[in-house]
Design a protein around this motif. Structure first.
Motif, PDB file in Angstrom:
ATOM      1  N   LYS A 115     -47.846 -38.339  -6.986  1.00 35.98           N
ATOM      2  CA  LYS A 115     -46.452 -38.413  -6.587  1.00 35.98           C
ATOM      3  C   LYS A 115     -45.929 -37.032  -6.204  1.00 35.98           C
ATOM      4  CE  LYS A 115     -45.153 -42.539  -9.162  1.00 35.98           C
ATOM      5  NZ  LYS A 115     -44.193 -43.148 -10.104  1.00 35.98           N
ATOM      6  N   LYS A 116     -45.039 -37.028  -5.215  1.00 34.01           N
ATOM      7  CA  LYS A 116     -44.446 -35.777  -4.772  1.00 34.01           C
ATOM      8  C   LYS A 116     -43.439 -35.278  -5.804  1.00 34.01           C
ATOM      9  CE  LYS A 116     -46.813 -35.698  -1.057  1.00 34.01           C
ATOM     10  NZ  LYS A 116     -47.954 -34.785  -0.955  1.00 34.01           N
ATOM     11  N   GLU A 117     -43.411 -33.971  -5.977  1.00 36.02           N
ATOM     12  CA  GLU A 117     -42.472 -33.368  -6.915  1.00 36.02           C
ATOM     13  C   GLU A 117     -41.134 -33.147  -6.232  1.00 36.02           C
ATOM     14  OE1 GLU A 117     -43.889 -30.043  -9.338  1.00 36.02           O
ATOM     15  OE2 GLU A 117     -45.870 -30.399  -8.475  1.00 36.02           O
ATOM     16  N   VAL A 118     -40.067 -33.296  -7.016  1.00 38.42           N
ATOM     17  CA  VAL A 118     -38.722 -32.964  -6.557  1.00 38.42           C
ATOM     18  C   VAL A 118     -38.315 -31.671  -7.247  1.00 38.42           C
ATOM     19  CG1 VAL A 118     -36.313 -33.682  -6.436  1.00 38.42           C
ATOM     20  CG2 VAL A 118     -38.131 -35.390  -6.214  1.00 38.42           C
ATOM     21  N   VAL A 119     -37.934 -30.691  -6.467  1.00 35.05           N
ATOM     22  CA  VAL A 119     -37.572 -29.380  -7.010  1.00 35.05           C
ATOM     23  C   VAL A 119     -36.178 -28.995  -6.536  1.00 35.05           C
ATOM     24  CG1 VAL A 119     -39.983 -28.648  -7.076  1.00 35.05           C
ATOM     25  CG2 VAL A 119     -38.592 -28.123  -5.065  1.00 35.05           C
ATOM     26  N   LEU A 120     -35.645 -27.932  -7.131  1.00 34.27           N
ATOM     27  CA  LEU A 120     -34.386 -27.351  -6.689  1.00 34.27           C
ATOM     28  C   LEU A 120     -34.676 -25.990  -6.063  1.00 34.27           C
ATOM     29  CD1 LEU A 120     -32.020 -28.065  -9.737  1.00 34.27           C
ATOM     30  CD2 LEU A 120     -32.184 -29.352  -7.604  1.00 34.27           C
ATOM     31  N   VAL A 121     -33.977 -25.699  -4.979  1.00 24.79           N
ATOM     32  CA  VAL A 121     -34.149 -24.416  -4.321  1.00 24.79           C
ATOM     33  C   VAL A 121     -32.785 -23.947  -3.802  1.00 24.79           C
ATOM     34  CG1 VAL A 121     -34.661 -25.467  -2.075  1.00 24.79           C
ATOM     35  CG2 VAL A 121     -35.474 -23.161  -2.559  1.00 24.79           C
ATOM     36  N   GLU A 122     -32.573 -22.641  -3.795  1.00 27.24           N
ATOM     37  CA  GLU A 122     -31.325 -22.087  -3.276  1.00 27.24           C
ATOM     38  C   GLU A 122     -31.396 -22.045  -1.747  1.00 27.24           C
ATOM     39  OE1 GLU A 122     -29.414 -19.022  -6.306  1.00 27.24           O
ATOM     40  OE2 GLU A 122     -31.528 -18.578  -5.981  1.00 27.24           O
ATOM     41  N   GLY A 127     -27.179 -19.123  -4.542  1.00 23.55           N
ATOM     42  CA  GLY A 127     -26.045 -19.711  -5.244  1.00 23.55           C
ATOM     43  C   GLY A 127     -25.769 -21.152  -4.875  1.00 23.55           C
ATOM     44  N   LEU A 128     -26.374 -21.626  -3.781  1.00 26.96           N
ATOM     45  CA  LEU A 128     -26.232 -23.020  -3.363  1.00 26.96           C
ATOM     46  C   LEU A 128     -27.554 -23.740  -3.610  1.00 26.96           C
ATOM     47  CD1 LEU A 128     -24.275 -22.676   0.009  1.00 26.96           C
ATOM     48  CD2 LEU A 128     -23.358 -23.130  -2.262  1.00 26.96           C
ATOM     49  N   TRP A 129     -27.546 -24.709  -4.524  1.00 25.33           N
ATOM     50  CA  TRP A 129     -28.787 -25.389  -4.905  1.00 25.33           C
ATOM     51  C   TRP A 129     -28.880 -26.744  -4.222  1.00 25.33           C
ATOM     52  CZ3 TRP A 129     -32.529 -23.144  -7.864  1.00 25.33           C
ATOM     53  CH2 TRP A 129     -32.186 -21.962  -8.527  1.00 25.33           C
ATOM     54  N   VAL A 130     -30.041 -27.058  -3.705  1.00 20.06           N
ATOM     55  CA  VAL A 130     -30.278 -28.354  -3.061  1.00 20.06           C
ATOM     56  C   VAL A 130     -31.595 -28.928  -3.563  1.00 20.06           C
ATOM     57  CG1 VAL A 130     -28.983 -27.797  -0.963  1.00 20.06           C
ATOM     58  CG2 VAL A 130     -31.420 -27.245  -1.089  1.00 20.06           C
ATOM     59  N   PRO A 131     -31.692 -30.266  -3.649  1.00 18.54           N
ATOM     60  CA  PRO A 131     -32.979 -30.881  -4.006  1.00 18.54           C
ATOM     61  C   PRO A 131     -33.924 -30.842  -2.814  1.00 18.54           C
ATOM     62  CG  PRO A 131     -31.337 -32.576  -3.582  1.00 18.54           C
ATOM     63  CD  PRO A 131     -30.616 -31.258  -3.500  1.00 18.54           C
ATOM     64  N   THR A 168     -38.042 -30.125 -11.395  1.00 18.76           N
ATOM     65  CA  THR A 168     -37.166 -31.081 -12.063  1.00 18.76           C
ATOM     66  C   THR A 168     -37.974 -32.310 -12.493  1.00 18.76           C
ATOM     67  OG1 THR A 168     -36.566 -32.439 -10.135  1.00 18.76           O
ATOM     68  CG2 THR A 168     -35.375 -30.366 -10.437  1.00 18.76           C
ATOM     69  N   THR A 169     -37.327 -33.180 -13.249  1.00 18.79           N
ATOM     70  CA  THR A 169     -37.942 -34.444 -13.650  1.00 18.79           C
ATOM     71  C   THR A 169     -37.441 -35.589 -12.776  1.00 18.79           C
ATOM     72  OG1 THR A 169     -36.201 -34.758 -15.313  1.00 18.79           O
ATOM     73  CG2 THR A 169     -38.242 -33.701 -16.034  1.00 18.79           C
ATOM     74  N   LYS A 189     -28.022 -35.653 -14.564  1.00 16.43           N
ATOM     75  CA  LYS A 189     -27.113 -34.531 -14.280  1.00 16.43           C
ATOM     76  C   LYS A 189     -27.199 -33.439 -15.337  1.00 16.43           C
ATOM     77  CE  LYS A 189     -23.595 -37.441 -14.282  1.00 16.43           C
ATOM     78  NZ  LYS A 189     -24.156 -38.667 -14.831  1.00 16.43           N
ATOM     79  N   GLU A 190     -27.455 -33.853 -16.589  1.00 17.33           N
ATOM     80  CA  GLU A 190     -27.525 -32.854 -17.663  1.00 17.33           C
ATOM     81  C   GLU A 190     -28.723 -31.926 -17.470  1.00 17.33           C
ATOM     82  OE1 GLU A 190     -27.321 -36.104 -18.166  1.00 17.33           O
ATOM     83  OE2 GLU A 190     -25.315 -36.404 -19.018  1.00 17.33           O
ATOM     84  N   ASP A 191     -29.885 -32.501 -17.145  1.00 14.37           N
ATOM     85  CA  ASP A 191     -31.097 -31.698 -16.954  1.00 14.37           C
ATOM     86  C   ASP A 191     -30.964 -30.763 -15.754  1.00 14.37           C
ATOM     87  OD1 ASP A 191     -32.163 -33.010 -19.100  1.00 14.37           O
ATOM     88  OD2 ASP A 191     -33.346 -34.420 -17.899  1.00 14.37           O
ATOM     89  N   VAL A 192     -30.418 -31.291 -14.660  1.00 12.04           N
ATOM     90  CA  VAL A 192     -30.250 -30.476 -13.454  1.00 12.04           C
ATOM     91  C   VAL A 192     -29.264 -29.338 -13.713  1.00 12.04           C
ATOM     92  CG1 VAL A 192     -29.446 -30.475 -11.059  1.00 12.04           C
ATOM     93  CG2 VAL A 192     -30.849 -32.366 -11.906  1.00 12.04           C
ATOM     94  N   SER A 193     -28.150 -29.656 -14.359  1.00  6.03           N
ATOM     95  CA  SER A 193     -27.156 -28.626 -14.667  1.00  6.03           C
ATOM     96  C   SER A 193     -27.729 -27.554 -15.588  1.00  6.03           C
ATOM     97  CB  SER A 193     -25.918 -29.264 -15.312  1.00  6.03           C
ATOM     98  OG  SER A 193     -25.321 -30.198 -14.448  1.00  6.03           O
ATOM     99  N   ALA A 194     -28.564 -27.982 -16.547  1.00  5.32           N
ATOM    100  CA  ALA A 194     -29.177 -27.026 -17.467  1.00  5.32           C
ATOM    101  C   ALA A 194     -30.117 -26.080 -16.728  1.00  5.32           C
ATOM    102  CB  ALA A 194     -29.931 -27.774 -18.559  1.00  5.32           C
TER     103      ALA A 194
END
Length: 206
Positions: A115-122, A127-131, A168-169, A189-194
């Motif tokens: 499965k493809k991973e979903v990550v966050l990147v600026e 300062g602007l985060w996107v999946p 991310t998960t 939302k809690e995990d992403v915000s953390a």
């Protein structure tokens, strides 16, 4: 009078938004209906028989179901493998077929059983985060696809250092739902915000 007009326009806008999910469902159902009718009429032109056309359509749906079952259960299909082998021998369409296959695998949630991973990147600036979807990597360089909202099939392909992304998960479906809903469906939302808060704290300490 101008104040009343503004309130009236606001009420119309809010009312239209409240019915947006229903309108979207109607549009999708209507599209599928038109697609089915078009397929039926095209087949009927060749068969000139209602019974034969209906049987062919049921057969096609059955083939799709069998292919999906075999791929989900065994990870591959002999029929699809034969098609792959045939098209990979044709230089003119080999590259297009290969890219289309990889995109289909990405949208279905995996390729070759992974499965493809979903990550966050600026992106597009700090300062602007996107999946983003992690599609490939070589050493510490990651290939990311950053989808746009509300259409997750369009976006940008970027190369970034692995140290600049946050894993991310989120599943592919959860990330796609977040993008399509323009953030209204915010799973985990809690995990992403953390994750973002941890990154901010680390940056401040540096």
């Amino acid at each position: 009078m101008s104040t009343k007009i503004r309130f009236l326009l606001r009420y119309i806008f809010v009312g239209a938004l409240s019915l947006f999910p229903l309108i979207l469902v109607i549009v999708v159902v209507n599209y599928l209906k038109n697609l089915g009718i078009s397929a039926y009429l095209s087949l009927h032109d060749y068969t000139d028989s209602f019974e034969l056309t209906l049987a062919l359509m049921i057969g096609v749906i059955g083939v799709f179901a069998v292919l999906g079952f075999s791929i989900e259960k065994y990870g591959r299909s002999i029929f699809v493998s034969m098609i792959d082998s045939t098209f990979e021998k044709i230089p003119a369409i080999r590259s297009v077929y290969s890219v289309s296959k990889k995109l289909a695998a990405m949208l279905s949630g995996g390729e070759d059983g992974t499965k493809k991973e979903v990550v966050l990147v600026e992106y597009p600036k700090e300062g602007l985060w996107v999946p983003a979807y992690l599609l490939n990597r070589h050493e510490n360089i990651c290939v990311l696809f950053i989808p746009t909202s509300p259409n997750p099939t369009s976006g940008y392909t970027v190369l970034v250092d692995e140290a600049l992304i946050k894993k991310t998960t989120l599943s592919l479906q959860e990330a796609s739902s977040f993008i399509i809903s323009m953030g209204a469906d915010f799973s985990q939302k809690e995990d992403v915000s953390a994750l973002i808060q941890t990154h901010r704290t680390s940056a401040q300490e540096l």
